[in-house]
Scaffold this motif. Structure first.
Motif, PDB file in Angstrom:
ATOM      1  N   VAL A  13       0.854  -1.189   0.000  1.00 56.17           N
ATOM      2  CA  VAL A  13       0.000   0.000   0.000  1.00 56.17           C
ATOM      3  C   VAL A  13       0.887   1.235   0.000  1.00 56.17           C
ATOM      4  N   LEU A  14       0.739   2.072  -1.024  1.00 53.86           N
ATOM      5  CA  LEU A  14       1.490   3.313  -1.099  1.00 53.86           C
ATOM      6  C   LEU A  14       0.895   4.333  -0.138  1.00 53.86           C
ATOM      7  N   GLU A  15       1.681   5.328   0.217  1.00 56.25           N
ATOM      8  CA  GLU A  15       1.266   6.294   1.230  1.00 56.25           C
ATOM      9  C   GLU A  15      -0.079   6.946   0.890  1.00 56.25           C
ATOM     10  N   PHE A  16      -0.243   7.360  -0.368  1.00 59.75           N
ATOM     11  CA  PHE A  16      -1.481   8.046  -0.751  1.00 59.75           C
ATOM     12  C   PHE A  16      -2.668   7.096  -0.875  1.00 59.75           C
ATOM     13  N   GLU A  17      -2.402   5.775  -0.826  1.00 60.48           N
ATOM     14  CA  GLU A  17      -3.479   4.785  -0.905  1.00 60.48           C
ATOM     15  C   GLU A  17      -4.016   4.368   0.465  1.00 60.48           C
ATOM     16  N   LYS A  18      -3.363   4.804   1.534  1.00 64.09           N
ATOM     17  CA  LYS A  18      -3.720   4.331   2.872  1.00 64.09           C
ATOM     18  C   LYS A  18      -5.169   4.645   3.267  1.00 64.09           C
ATOM     19  N   PRO A  19      -5.700   5.849   2.979  1.00 64.99           N
ATOM     20  CA  PRO A  19      -7.123   6.092   3.316  1.00 64.99           C
ATOM     21  C   PRO A  19      -8.058   5.121   2.609  1.00 64.99           C
ATOM     22  N   ILE A  20      -7.735   4.774   1.366  1.00 63.41           N
ATOM     23  CA  ILE A  20      -8.548   3.808   0.620  1.00 63.41           C
ATOM     24  C   ILE A  20      -8.419   2.425   1.248  1.00 63.41           C
ATOM     25  N   ALA A  21      -7.185   2.046   1.585  1.00 59.11           N
ATOM     26  CA  ALA A  21      -6.943   0.733   2.185  1.00 59.11           C
ATOM     27  C   ALA A  21      -7.668   0.588   3.521  1.00 59.11           C
ATOM     28  N   ASP A  22      -7.705   1.657   4.304  1.00 55.24           N
ATOM     29  CA  ASP A  22      -8.405   1.616   5.594  1.00 55.24           C
ATOM     30  C   ASP A  22      -9.898   1.367   5.404  1.00 55.24           C
ATOM     31  N   LEU A  23     -10.495   2.051   4.430  1.00 55.64           N
ATOM     32  CA  LEU A  23     -11.923   1.846   4.157  1.00 55.64           C
ATOM     33  C   LEU A  23     -12.191   0.444   3.606  1.00 55.64           C
ATOM     34  N   GLU A  24     -11.285  -0.053   2.772  1.00 57.72           N
ATOM     35  CA  GLU A  24     -11.456  -1.397   2.224  1.00 57.72           C
ATOM     36  C   GLU A  24     -11.372  -2.452   3.327  1.00 57.72           C
ATOM     37  N   GLN A  25     -10.510  -2.197   4.309  1.00 58.71           N
ATOM     38  CA  GLN A  25     -10.409  -3.117   5.440  1.00 58.71           C
ATOM     39  C   GLN A  25     -11.705  -3.105   6.251  1.00 58.71           C
ATOM     40  N   LYS A  26     -12.262  -1.909   6.475  1.00 58.00           N
ATOM     41  CA  LYS A  26     -13.539  -1.803   7.195  1.00 58.00           C
ATOM     42  C   LYS A  26     -14.656  -2.497   6.428  1.00 58.00           C
ATOM     43  N   LEU A  27     -14.630  -2.368   5.108  1.00 57.38           N
ATOM     44  CA  LEU A  27     -15.634  -3.024   4.271  1.00 57.38           C
ATOM     45  C   LEU A  27     -15.554  -4.538   4.421  1.00 57.38           C
ATOM     46  N   GLN A  28     -14.331  -5.072   4.396  1.00 57.89           N
ATOM     47  CA  GLN A  28     -14.157  -6.515   4.536  1.00 57.89           C
ATOM     48  C   GLN A  28     -14.611  -6.991   5.909  1.00 57.89           C
ATOM     49  N   GLU A  29     -14.312  -6.206   6.942  1.00 55.07           N
ATOM     50  CA  GLU A  29     -14.749  -6.556   8.298  1.00 55.07           C
ATOM     51  C   GLU A  29     -16.266  -6.550   8.392  1.00 55.07           C
ATOM     52  N   MET A  30     -16.889  -5.591   7.720  1.00 56.97           N
ATOM     53  CA  MET A  30     -18.350  -5.509   7.725  1.00 56.97           C
ATOM     54  C   MET A  30     -18.960  -6.718   7.022  1.00 56.97           C
ATOM     55  N   LYS A  31     -18.364  -7.125   5.911  1.00 55.66           N
ATOM     56  CA  LYS A  31     -18.854  -8.297   5.176  1.00 55.66           C
ATOM     57  C   LYS A  31     -18.690  -9.572   6.002  1.00 55.66           C
ATOM     58  N   ASP A  32     -17.542  -9.682   6.680  1.00 60.93           N
ATOM     59  CA  ASP A  32     -17.292 -10.857   7.518  1.00 60.93           C
ATOM     60  C   ASP A  32     -18.283 -10.915   8.672  1.00 60.93           C
ATOM     61  N   LEU A  33     -18.571  -9.746   9.253  1.00 59.17           N
ATOM     62  CA  LEU A  33     -19.532  -9.677  10.351  1.00 59.17           C
ATOM     63  C   LEU A  33     -20.924 -10.081   9.891  1.00 59.17           C
ATOM     64  N   ALA A  34     -21.337  -9.563   8.744  1.00 64.44           N
ATOM     65  CA  ALA A  34     -22.668  -9.886   8.209  1.00 64.44           C
ATOM     66  C   ALA A  34     -22.793 -11.378   7.920  1.00 64.44           C
ATOM     67  N   LYS A  35     -21.722 -11.947   7.382  1.00 65.51           N
ATOM     68  CA  LYS A  35     -21.749 -13.372   7.040  1.00 65.51           C
ATOM     69  C   LYS A  35     -21.667 -14.248   8.294  1.00 65.51           C
ATOM     70  N   GLY A  36     -20.784 -13.864   9.229  1.00 68.54           N
ATOM     71  CA  GLY A  36     -20.575 -14.689  10.422  1.00 68.54           C
ATOM     72  C   GLY A  36     -21.756 -14.693  11.371  1.00 68.54           C
ATOM     73  N   ARG A  37     -22.443 -13.564  11.482  1.00 67.44           N
ATOM     74  CA  ARG A  37     -23.571 -13.460  12.435  1.00 67.44           C
ATOM     75  C   ARG A  37     -24.930 -13.417  11.743  1.00 67.44           C
ATOM     76  N   ASN A  38     -24.880 -13.615  10.424  1.00 66.74           N
ATOM     77  CA  ASN A  38     -26.129 -13.635   9.643  1.00 66.74           C
ATOM     78  C   ASN A  38     -26.942 -12.352   9.839  1.00 66.74           C
ATOM     79  N   ILE A  39     -26.258 -11.219   9.725  1.00 68.18           N
ATOM     80  CA  ILE A  39     -26.898  -9.909   9.887  1.00 68.18           C
ATOM     81  C   ILE A  39     -27.013  -9.247   8.520  1.00 68.18           C
ATOM     82  N   ASP A  40     -28.136  -8.579   8.283  1.00 63.81           N
ATOM     83  CA  ASP A  40     -28.328  -7.885   7.011  1.00 63.81           C
ATOM     84  C   ASP A  40     -27.724  -6.481   7.085  1.00 63.81           C
TER      85      ASP A  40
END
Length: 326
Positions: A13-40
């Motif tokens: 991850v390049l320095e100027f890409e870090k804000p994007i990478a942080d949001l992408e990580q949050k997105l993946q965590e949100m998807k994992d949470l929705a799948k793991g706990r069966n939440i919409d």
């Protein structure tokens, strides 16, 4: 054969890409949470995806010249052989300059594109320490340029078009390279490429530095990928010469005006090949398709021109560069 791992997600991850990478990580965590706990969480996920897309567009449409240099060097960026194997069928690599050795930094061979044989030549970098040592970091020795010329002459003999893929920090500057005639080898390539009777298309896919790039960059069509650069010197070396420090590399990049847009604006290249949002490494298949489409289009245009006329236009094109007419 495909040597680029299309399934992997870039870890660099390049320095100027870090804000994007942080949001992408949050997105993946949100998807994992929705799948793991069966939440919409559909609406939240879609909202975050839209936010990420908007941030990507804003970021990559406003890159500085130094940031484009960084993208051109991204560790996951496709190299010459990645593109060659992706866009051709039955690629056969050819080796050696028939004089000294087979330079692994310069690759070449015949490949089939939509039923047509094309001679591909390019500089190849490595992805790990062992490969980088073997490929000499994409810095060719004199035998590399002589191998390239041998393959060009072979293509001319059999009436095959030539495509060069340029990605080098420069020709190898070692003493042994100079002793074996580095300058002469590059100069001979320049002279001979002007007179080739077959269509020649040159594409800068990453770094296009100095004579090391120019040694295989004399063509009827010269194109650059959107996030590549082309200059007589790298920003770091320019900074070292002018300020005796690498600390001014960003300022040097701005002054050098080395991006594809700069080159097109100055009439030094013919076309810019767009990259997927985020860079070529984000979607290698799409990038290869864009490159292939530009290549096929250019070949069709050049096929309509007689060899003598192509040579005349090629010479006129390069002779007019840097000339001021009042």
């Amino acid at each position: 054969m495909l040597i680029f791992n299309l399934s992997k997600i870039t870890k660099m991850v390049l320095e100027f890409e870090k804000p994007i990478a942080d949001l992408e990580q949050k997105l993946q965590e949100m998807k994992d949470l929705a799948k793991g706990r069966n939440i919409d969480l559909t609406s939240d996920i879609e909202s975050l995806e839209e936010k990420i897309l908007a941030l990507k567009k804003e970021t990559f449409q406003n890159l500085t010249r130094w940031q484009r240099v960084q993208l051109s060097r991204h560790a996951d960026r496709p190299y010459a052989l990645d593109y060659i194997y992706e866009i051709t069928n039955d690629f056969i690599e050819l080796h050696g300059d028939r004089t000294v050795a087979d330079d692994k930094a310069m690759v070449g061979g015949l490949g089939d594109i939509d039923g047509r044989s094309v001679m591909f030549i390019g500089q190849q970098k490595g992805r790990n320490t062992k490969q980088r040592q073997m490929r000499n970091f994409g810095m060719a020795n004199p035998e590399g340029y002589r191998k390239a010329l041998r393959l060009m002459k072979m293509a001319e003999k059999f009436g095959k078009p030539i495509v060069t893929l340029i990605d080098t920090p420069g020709a190898f500057p070692g003493l042994e390279a100079e002793e074996r005639g580095q300058g002469e080898a590059i100069a001979r390539n320049l002279k001979e490429m002007f007179m080739l009777k077959v269509p020649v298309i040159c594409i800068i896919i990453g770094e296009g530095a100095s004579g090391g790039a120019l040694g295989i960059a004399i063509g009827d069509r010269v194109m650059m990928l959107e996030n590549s650069w082309y200059s007589v010197i790298s920003p770091e070396n320019c900074s070292t010469i002018l300020w005796r420090s690498w600390d001014y590399k960003e300022q040097a990049a701005e002054s050098l005006k080395l991006t594809a847009v700069d080159m097109k604006g100055n009439g030094l290249i013919d076309d810019i090949i767009p990259e997927p949002l985020g860079g070529a490494h984000r979607d290698m298949k799409k990038m290869a398709l864009n490159l292939k489409e530009a290549l096929v289009k250019a070949l069709k245009e050049l096929d309509k021109v007689k060899p003598e006329k192509r040579i005349e236009q090629r010479i006129d094109k390069f002779c007019s560069m840097g000339v001021v007419v009042e």
